[in-house]
Structure formats: C-alpha cells, structure tokens
Motif scaffolding. Sequence first.
Motif, PDB file in Angstrom:
ATOM      1  N   ALA A 227       0.822  -1.216   0.000  1.00  0.00           N
ATOM      2  CA  ALA A 227       0.000   0.000   0.000  1.00  0.00           C
ATOM      3  C   ALA A 227       0.852   1.261   0.000  1.00  0.00           C
ATOM      4  CB  ALA A 227      -0.928  -0.007   1.220  1.00  0.00           C
ATOM      5  N   ALA A 288      -7.298   2.439   1.472  1.00  0.00           N
ATOM      6  CA  ALA A 288      -8.210   1.869   0.472  1.00  0.00           C
ATOM      7  C   ALA A 288      -9.111   2.951  -0.111  1.00  0.00           C
ATOM      8  CB  ALA A 288      -9.043   0.751   1.093  1.00  0.00           C
ATOM      9  N   TYR A 291      -7.040   5.250  -2.483  1.00  0.00           N
ATOM     10  CA  TYR A 291      -6.829   4.624  -3.793  1.00  0.00           C
ATOM     11  C   TYR A 291      -8.106   4.683  -4.629  1.00  0.00           C
ATOM     12  CZ  TYR A 291      -2.138   2.667  -3.134  1.00  0.00           C
ATOM     13  OH  TYR A 291      -0.775   2.502  -2.992  1.00  0.00           O
ATOM     14  N   LEU A 292      -9.226   4.455  -3.980  1.00  0.00           N
ATOM     15  CA  LEU A 292     -10.512   4.477  -4.684  1.00  0.00           C
ATOM     16  C   LEU A 292     -10.809   5.873  -5.225  1.00  0.00           C
ATOM     17  CD1 LEU A 292     -13.100   2.778  -5.325  1.00  0.00           C
ATOM     18  CD2 LEU A 292     -14.056   3.677  -3.195  1.00  0.00           C
ATOM     19  N   GLY A 392      -5.793  -0.718  -4.677  1.00  0.00           N
ATOM     20  CA  GLY A 392      -6.601  -0.570  -3.467  1.00  0.00           C
ATOM     21  C   GLY A 392      -6.987  -1.885  -2.835  1.00  0.00           C
TER      22      GLY A 392
END
Length: 419
Positions: A227, A288, A291-292, A392
Amino acid sequence: MKYTKDFKLAKCACYLGSGAMAVVSVLSPLLFVTFREMYDISYTLLGLLVVANFLAQLSIDLIFSFFTKHFNIHKTVRAMPIITFSGLLIYAVMPWIFPQNVYLWLIIGTVIFSTSAGLGEVLLSPTVAAIPSDNPEREMSTLHSAYAWGCVAVVVFSTLFLKLVGTQNWQFLVLILALLPLINSFLFAKAKLPEMNMGQESGEKGVGFRNKGIILCVLCIFLGGAAEVTMSEWVSNFIESGVGLPKVLGDILGVAMFSVMLGIGRTAYARIGKNISRVMLLGMAGAAVCYLVASLSLNPVIALIACAFAGLCVSMLWPGTLIYAEEKFHNLGVAVYALMAAGGDLGASVAPQLVGIISDEIAVSAIAGKLAQQLSITAEQVGLRAGMLIAGVFPILGVVVILIMKKYFKNKKTKSAAL
C-alpha cells in the motif's frame, strides 16, 4: 537516566541512517529523465535499476532471516553506512571514468548501496528496539519518520539542485548526498551499540517462523509495504499522465507531499500515538479509500489530495507492524525482524509491478477505448486509473488481516490467562 546518555549517539546514528536510506530509495527515479536524455538508456533498463534495488534488499532480508547467527551484528551495523557511501561513489564517479559503460556502473552502484539499504531495514529497527526506553513505540516511530522526512529533503533538494545547476551535473548531486552516509559512518564508529537477540527465537517461548502470529505479522507488513510503496512509486507518473497535471506538480505536490504526510503521520504517532492496532486498522481502511478516490475522481485536485493523504494513511503500516509484533512477542530476534523486512520488501516489489502490468494491459484494451471516449480522457489515463484501483485491493486485504490478528492475539491472551 544513565542508559539514555549511554545510547544517545547510537539512536542519533540510527535516525540518520534511516534518513540516508531515503537517498537510496528515491535517487534513481529522480534521475530517470536525465539518464534517458544524456545516455539514451531505455525505459526498460531504467526500470531494471528499481528491480535491482529491491532484489538486493530482499536478498539481504532473506539471508539474515536464516543465517543471522553467522554475522557479527555490531560490525555489520557499523559497516552499513560505509557500504552506502561506496555504492554512491561508484554510481557517481565511474560513469565519468568509463563513459562507454555508464549503465553497467549504475547497476553495480545500485546493487551495492541497495545491499546497505537492506541491512538498514534488517538492523536499524532491532537496534533501536534493543535500546532501553520508557516509550519504545515512540522511538520506533521516530526512526521510521526519519526516513519519510529524508525522502522529502532528498526530493526537494535534488529538484532544486538539478534546476539551478543543470542535469548534466547530476554526479555532483550524488556526491553531495553521499556525505550523509559518510557522516553516519563516523557516528556509528563512536556509538555504543546495545546487545541484540540474534536468533530465530525470541525470549518468549514459541516465537519462531512457524508461529501463526509471526506469519500474520509478515502478511500484514507485506500488504502495508504494498500500500505504501505503490503510491510512492506511482504518484508522480499518475499525477502527470493519469490525472493530466504538469510534471512539476507530480514531483513536488505528488512525491514530496506524499512523503510529507508520511512523515507527519509517523512523527505524530511518536509524540501522541497509542493503540497501534487501531491506528493500523484505520490506516488500511483510509488507504483503500484514497486509492478508490484517486482512481475514480475526474477532478484533478481531488485526485491529488487523495494521493497525498494516502501518505498519512499508510504512514504507520510498516513501522506499526514492527511495533505490534514487539508488543506481542517481547525481545524479537534479529532474524524475525529480517523476515518481516523481507515481507515488506516483497510487497513493495510485487504491488507496483502489478500496477504497471495492469495499466499497460487495460490501456490497449477495447474497454479502455470506449471509457476514454465517454469520459473525455485518454486510454493511457484509463489504464493508470485501473492500475491504481486494483492497488486498493492490498489495503482492503490488510483490513481483513489486522482483524484476524487482533482476534488471534485476543484468543491467545485468553488461553494464557486461563492456564
């Protein structure tokens, strides 16, 4: 306390060593364009410099995971900055001496200073952990924040130097940066180093490579490394090619701001942080979301903010796993630290490469062409956004792993109390 004064120089040397690792991590990518323009080196060969970097570090991680007892740890720690300096010296000077073999010497220099970076990942954390402290979590977080602030300093200084002095003088930049590990070598030479647990077992019975808790920690740091490094490696290119903002924004507001947020997160935890498992859980979930948002938002400013904010979210995933493992398994051996470093480096190698493969495959697909027309963007941008979207998945899996870890250690604590 007396022990604080005894090891004060050792802590300073470790912090500076962590900052020096930033030079190794970001130097080559910053010089990619220069190398291509001056020496006509292909993108494929330039990419191999990054691969060589991670393979060298991963190799050191694995060697120390299984053969720790064969090394004199104190001598190895003291040799680490000397190896870094030697690699940077070869990287800068040998292309002058042998201009017909520039790439060969870039590879050789990269392997040498990356070997030292691997040693740093394996040895700096257990060295700091072995120093008596009233707040070991703060010391570990400070160590890793030094790396983040080092990245900021290297990116800003290198960008300004090349802009003012000229890219044709890149060797002088490398020689200046090489002074950092040189100074570090003198600090380590004079510092008193703590005794460290060498073996594959910690002082607590049952903490070995087959322990489920250690395996979960390795998996967690794998996902945390994925990540963190995926965004740090791709943010500049993503901001420029995927979002469509100018290159200077990709370098300064992309790479530098990501590193700034990384440093803020680690520094803040060093000062006021607690409950590392909750911090890591929120960090994975936040990464997450970042990234989205970055991959799906058509607003360049929002995408840029998401990329930068990801630095804050991932800041405690790698060091946090080390802190969490040290909490659950006191006096971890150097070999276990090496195994977790190998897990982090593997995630840092696999995930960015996966993003590149997916981006290339999606960009040439028919679906990308249709989406590009509908969204008024290019097929390349569709591919890069798809790659970031897939990235993600790693922090999402990280949320699952952390929940499993918390349940595992809670059950283990309950069983221990019942005995």
